[in-house]
Design a protein around this motif. Sequence first.
Motif, PDB file in Angstrom:
ATOM      1  N   LEU A   1       0.840  -1.189   0.000  1.00 15.57           N
ATOM      2  CA  LEU A   1       0.000   0.000   0.000  1.00 15.57           C
ATOM      3  C   LEU A   1       0.880   1.246   0.000  1.00 15.57           C
ATOM      4  CD1 LEU A   1      -2.901   1.031   0.133  1.00 15.57           C
ATOM      5  CD2 LEU A   1      -2.745   0.943   2.608  1.00 15.57           C
ATOM      6  N   ILE A   2       1.919   1.229   0.816  1.00 16.62           N
ATOM      7  CA  ILE A   2       2.912   2.301   0.842  1.00 16.62           C
ATOM      8  C   ILE A   2       4.190   1.703   0.267  1.00 16.62           C
ATOM      9  CG2 ILE A   2       4.175   3.941   2.280  1.00 16.62           C
ATOM     10  CD1 ILE A   2       1.951   3.530   4.409  1.00 16.62           C
ATOM     11  N   PRO A   3       4.591   2.101  -0.935  1.00 14.21           N
ATOM     12  CA  PRO A   3       5.772   1.498  -1.562  1.00 14.21           C
ATOM     13  C   PRO A   3       7.029   1.659  -0.692  1.00 14.21           C
ATOM     14  CG  PRO A   3       4.570   2.850  -3.134  1.00 14.21           C
ATOM     15  CD  PRO A   3       3.955   3.101  -1.798  1.00 14.21           C
ATOM     16  N   ASP A   4       7.882   0.655  -0.712  1.00 11.39           N
ATOM     17  CA  ASP A   4       9.079   0.643   0.134  1.00 11.39           C
ATOM     18  C   ASP A   4      10.095   1.707  -0.247  1.00 11.39           C
ATOM     19  OD1 ASP A   4       8.047  -1.405   1.620  1.00 11.39           O
ATOM     20  OD2 ASP A   4       9.153  -2.988   0.591  1.00 11.39           O
ATOM     21  N   PHE A   5      10.038   2.237  -1.460  1.00  8.12           N
ATOM     22  CA  PHE A   5      11.028   3.239  -1.847  1.00  8.12           C
ATOM     23  C   PHE A   5      10.756   4.612  -1.229  1.00  8.12           C
ATOM     24  CE2 PHE A   5       7.914   3.304  -5.327  1.00  8.12           C
ATOM     25  CZ  PHE A   5       7.596   4.662  -5.383  1.00  8.12           C
TER      26      PHE A   5
END
Length: 128
Positions: free
Chosen positions: A51-55
């Motif tokens: 949901l919240i990209p790791d980058f």
Amino acid sequence: MNFRDRLKTWAKRIRRDGVTLWFAGKHSATPWFAKALGLFVVAYALSPIDLIPDFIPVLGFVDDVLLLPGLIWLTVKLVPAPVLAECRALADTWMAEKGRRPTSRTGAILIIVLWGATGVAAWCWWTS
């Protein structure tokens, strides 16, 4: 037991309980509200898309470190103890045989739909 060992043990339990919820969602004695929350948690946990990209700095790991374990813990608390014990045994067997967690294309699609809906809502808000 030092902090690092406790953290590793905790992470293994969380991973096992994620697979446990997958089995609990299919169990007939699991209450509907636990199945509903479990379905969401398992779809999210097994989805290759976050949901919240790791980058994204810091925030990208919040879902992996706080959100997901918290949701797994809450859902495990909603599953009746006998069902939980049976599903944990199934999860242990699965993890021993397969050596990996199952994956969910449905979970990936759910996350893509959520991102798309958020984008459309943001666009509508921005342009109005």
